[in-house]
Every structure is written in C-alpha cells, then in structure tokens.
Design a protein around this motif. Structure first.
Motif, PDB file in Angstrom:
ATOM      1  N   ILE A  24     -20.317 -36.109 -10.627  1.00  0.00           N
ATOM      2  CA  ILE A  24     -19.413 -37.037 -10.004  1.00  0.00           C
ATOM      3  C   ILE A  24     -19.612 -37.743  -8.595  1.00  0.00           C
ATOM      4  O   ILE A  24     -19.394 -36.598  -7.537  1.00  0.00           O
ATOM      5  N   GLU A  44     -18.535 -33.277 -13.807  1.00  0.00           N
ATOM      6  CA  GLU A  44     -17.776 -33.592 -14.974  1.00  0.00           C
ATOM      7  C   GLU A  44     -18.190 -32.607 -15.984  1.00  0.00           C
ATOM      8  O   GLU A  44     -19.296 -32.462 -16.218  1.00  0.00           O
ATOM      9  N   GLY A  48     -13.840 -32.911 -20.328  1.00  0.00           N
ATOM     10  CA  GLY A  48     -13.214 -33.946 -19.524  1.00  0.00           C
ATOM     11  C   GLY A  48     -12.713 -33.075 -18.332  1.00  0.00           C
ATOM     12  O   GLY A  48     -12.210 -33.916 -17.438  1.00  0.00           O
ATOM     13  N   PHE A  50     -13.136 -30.997 -14.628  1.00  0.00           N
ATOM     14  CA  PHE A  50     -13.980 -31.110 -13.466  1.00  0.00           C
ATOM     15  C   PHE A  50     -14.366 -29.537 -13.023  1.00  0.00           C
ATOM     16  O   PHE A  50     -13.363 -28.917 -12.678  1.00  0.00           O
ATOM     17  N   ILE A  92     -14.908 -41.717 -11.159  1.00  0.00           N
ATOM     18  CA  ILE A  92     -13.940 -40.912 -12.030  1.00  0.00           C
ATOM     19  C   ILE A  92     -13.253 -42.204 -12.690  1.00  0.00           C
ATOM     20  O   ILE A  92     -12.591 -43.014 -12.070  1.00  0.00           O
TER      21      ILE A  92
END
Length: 95
Positions: A24, A44, A48, A50, A92
């Motif tokens: 990300i 990521e 879903g 992080f 994001i």
C-alpha cells in the motif's frame, strides 16, 4: 469463555494463512530510504486487513500512556513513520 471438549484448543478457529495482496503506497526507496530495507511499510492482506512494518515500541508507549488498554499476548505496539502512512492513505479504498 472457553468450552473444552476433551481436546486442547478444540474451540479455536483455524488461523488462515496470511497472504499479501499488495504494498500500500510507495516503496520505501521512493521516499528517501537509502537501503529500502529498514523503513516502515504497509501491506494489504487477502482478508482485507493490513500488515505494518514498524519499530516495536510497546514498553515506551506503555510508559508514556499507563492508562492504555491491556494488550493480548499476540499484540504489540508498532510505531510507523508519518510519511509511510501518508504515502499509503491514498491507496486505501473503502471496500
């Protein structure tokens, strides 16, 4: 509450294997990291969530904030450079 059915850990759900979907934001080398190997980074995961690479600072944060909630055994406090999060935020989405 835990229910034991004769086997240790019988009530625990299987933990899915963590898989990284993508980085990300920008790679650390693009924002002034000389080596690119010791800078914070954000990834990521397929579920879903992080994954964040940062400096472990649990003791220091606890000392500065003694009223912080209790941590689970698997939790630590990670400090991430503001620049790493700023580079990640535009990537994001609100899935």
């Amino acid at each position: 509450m835990s229910i034991h059915l004769g086997r240790k850990n019988a009530c625990r759900s299987p933990v899915p294997q963590l898989r990284i979907v993508r980085r990300i934001g920008l790679p650390p080398r693009s924002w002034d990291s000389h080596s690119g190997s010791t800078c914070p980074d954000v990834f990521e995961l397929t579920d879903g969530r992080f994954a964040v690479i940062g400096a472990e600072k649990t003791a220091e944060v606890r000392q500065a904030r003694p009223d912080m909630r209790e941590l689970n055994r698997h939790e630590i406090v990670v400090v991430v450079d503001r620049r790493a999060l700023a580079c990640a935020k535009d990537f994001i989405t609100d899935k």
